[in-house]
Write a protein that holds these residues in place. Structure first.
Motif, PDB file in Angstrom:
ATOM      1  N   PRO A 169      13.016  23.055  -7.655  1.00  0.00           N
ATOM      2  CA  PRO A 169      12.760  23.616  -8.987  1.00  0.00           C
ATOM      3  C   PRO A 169      13.616  22.905 -10.041  1.00  0.00           C
ATOM      4  O   PRO A 169      14.706  22.433  -9.754  1.00  0.00           O
ATOM      5  CB  PRO A 169      13.178  25.074  -8.846  1.00  0.00           C
ATOM      6  CG  PRO A 169      13.367  25.338  -7.410  1.00  0.00           C
ATOM      7  CD  PRO A 169      13.535  24.033  -6.729  1.00  0.00           C
ATOM      8  N   LYS A 170      13.111  22.832 -11.259  1.00  0.00           N
ATOM      9  CA  LYS A 170      13.831  22.138 -12.324  1.00  0.00           C
ATOM     10  C   LYS A 170      15.185  22.783 -12.604  1.00  0.00           C
ATOM     11  O   LYS A 170      16.142  22.091 -12.932  1.00  0.00           O
ATOM     12  CB  LYS A 170      12.992  22.111 -13.592  1.00  0.00           C
ATOM     13  CG  LYS A 170      11.805  21.200 -13.489  1.00  0.00           C
ATOM     14  CD  LYS A 170      11.029  21.167 -14.784  1.00  0.00           C
ATOM     15  CE  LYS A 170       9.808  20.283 -14.617  1.00  0.00           C
ATOM     16  NZ  LYS A 170       9.000  20.235 -15.838  1.00  0.00           N
ATOM     17  N   GLY A 171      15.253  24.077 -12.477  1.00  0.00           N
ATOM     18  CA  GLY A 171      16.520  24.770 -12.707  1.00  0.00           C
ATOM     19  C   GLY A 171      17.588  24.359 -11.710  1.00  0.00           C
ATOM     20  O   GLY A 171      18.759  24.211 -12.064  1.00  0.00           O
ATOM     21  N   LEU A 172      17.188  24.146 -10.466  1.00  0.00           N
ATOM     22  CA  LEU A 172      18.138  23.729  -9.446  1.00  0.00           C
ATOM     23  C   LEU A 172      18.619  22.307  -9.708  1.00  0.00           C
ATOM     24  O   LEU A 172      19.807  22.012  -9.580  1.00  0.00           O
ATOM     25  CB  LEU A 172      17.510  23.827  -8.049  1.00  0.00           C
ATOM     26  CG  LEU A 172      18.404  23.424  -6.878  1.00  0.00           C
ATOM     27  CD1 LEU A 172      19.660  24.278  -6.837  1.00  0.00           C
ATOM     28  CD2 LEU A 172      17.641  23.523  -5.579  1.00  0.00           C
ATOM     29  N   PHE A 214      18.787  20.837 -12.628  1.00  0.00           N
ATOM     30  CA  PHE A 214      19.684  20.930 -13.774  1.00  0.00           C
ATOM     31  C   PHE A 214      21.063  21.425 -13.351  1.00  0.00           C
ATOM     32  O   PHE A 214      22.089  20.884 -13.766  1.00  0.00           O
ATOM     33  CB  PHE A 214      19.085  21.859 -14.838  1.00  0.00           C
ATOM     34  CG  PHE A 214      19.981  22.086 -16.011  1.00  0.00           C
ATOM     35  CD1 PHE A 214      20.147  21.092 -16.975  1.00  0.00           C
ATOM     36  CD2 PHE A 214      20.662  23.277 -16.158  1.00  0.00           C
ATOM     37  CE1 PHE A 214      20.979  21.300 -18.060  1.00  0.00           C
ATOM     38  CE2 PHE A 214      21.494  23.484 -17.233  1.00  0.00           C
ATOM     39  CZ  PHE A 214      21.656  22.493 -18.190  1.00  0.00           C
ATOM     40  N   LEU A 215      21.099  22.437 -12.503  1.00  0.00           N
ATOM     41  CA  LEU A 215      22.367  22.992 -12.025  1.00  0.00           C
ATOM     42  C   LEU A 215      23.153  21.954 -11.236  1.00  0.00           C
ATOM     43  O   LEU A 215      24.359  21.799 -11.436  1.00  0.00           O
ATOM     44  CB  LEU A 215      22.099  24.230 -11.160  1.00  0.00           C
ATOM     45  CG  LEU A 215      23.327  24.938 -10.600  1.00  0.00           C
ATOM     46  CD1 LEU A 215      24.163  25.500 -11.733  1.00  0.00           C
ATOM     47  CD2 LEU A 215      22.904  26.038  -9.658  1.00  0.00           C
TER      48      LEU A 215
END
Length: 63
Positions: free
Chosen positions: A14-17, A19-20
């Motif tokens: 996922p894009k959020g992962l 980014f993190l």
């Protein structure tokens, strides 16, 4: 009876992962760079110290 086939391939992250993980890497790199910079500054300051005024401690006083 029919069963659904599962894909054996991996799902994309996922894009959020992503980014993190990038943010964690940036923080780690920044911290390492800061420590190296402060270490160099500390060594530079230590070279400028008048070492003739540094008291030598005798550890035998504590025995």
């Amino acid at each position: 009876m029919l069963t659904a086939r599962r894909s054996t391939g991996q799902r994309p992250m996922p894009k959020g992962l992503i980014f993190l993980l990038v943010m964690i890497a940036v923080v780690i790199i920044y911290t390492i760079a800061k420590v190296i910079r402060l270490n160099r500054l500390s060594e530079q300051q230590w070279e400028q110290v008048d070492k003739s005024k540094i008291k030598e401690w005798d550890d035998d006083e504590w025995d």
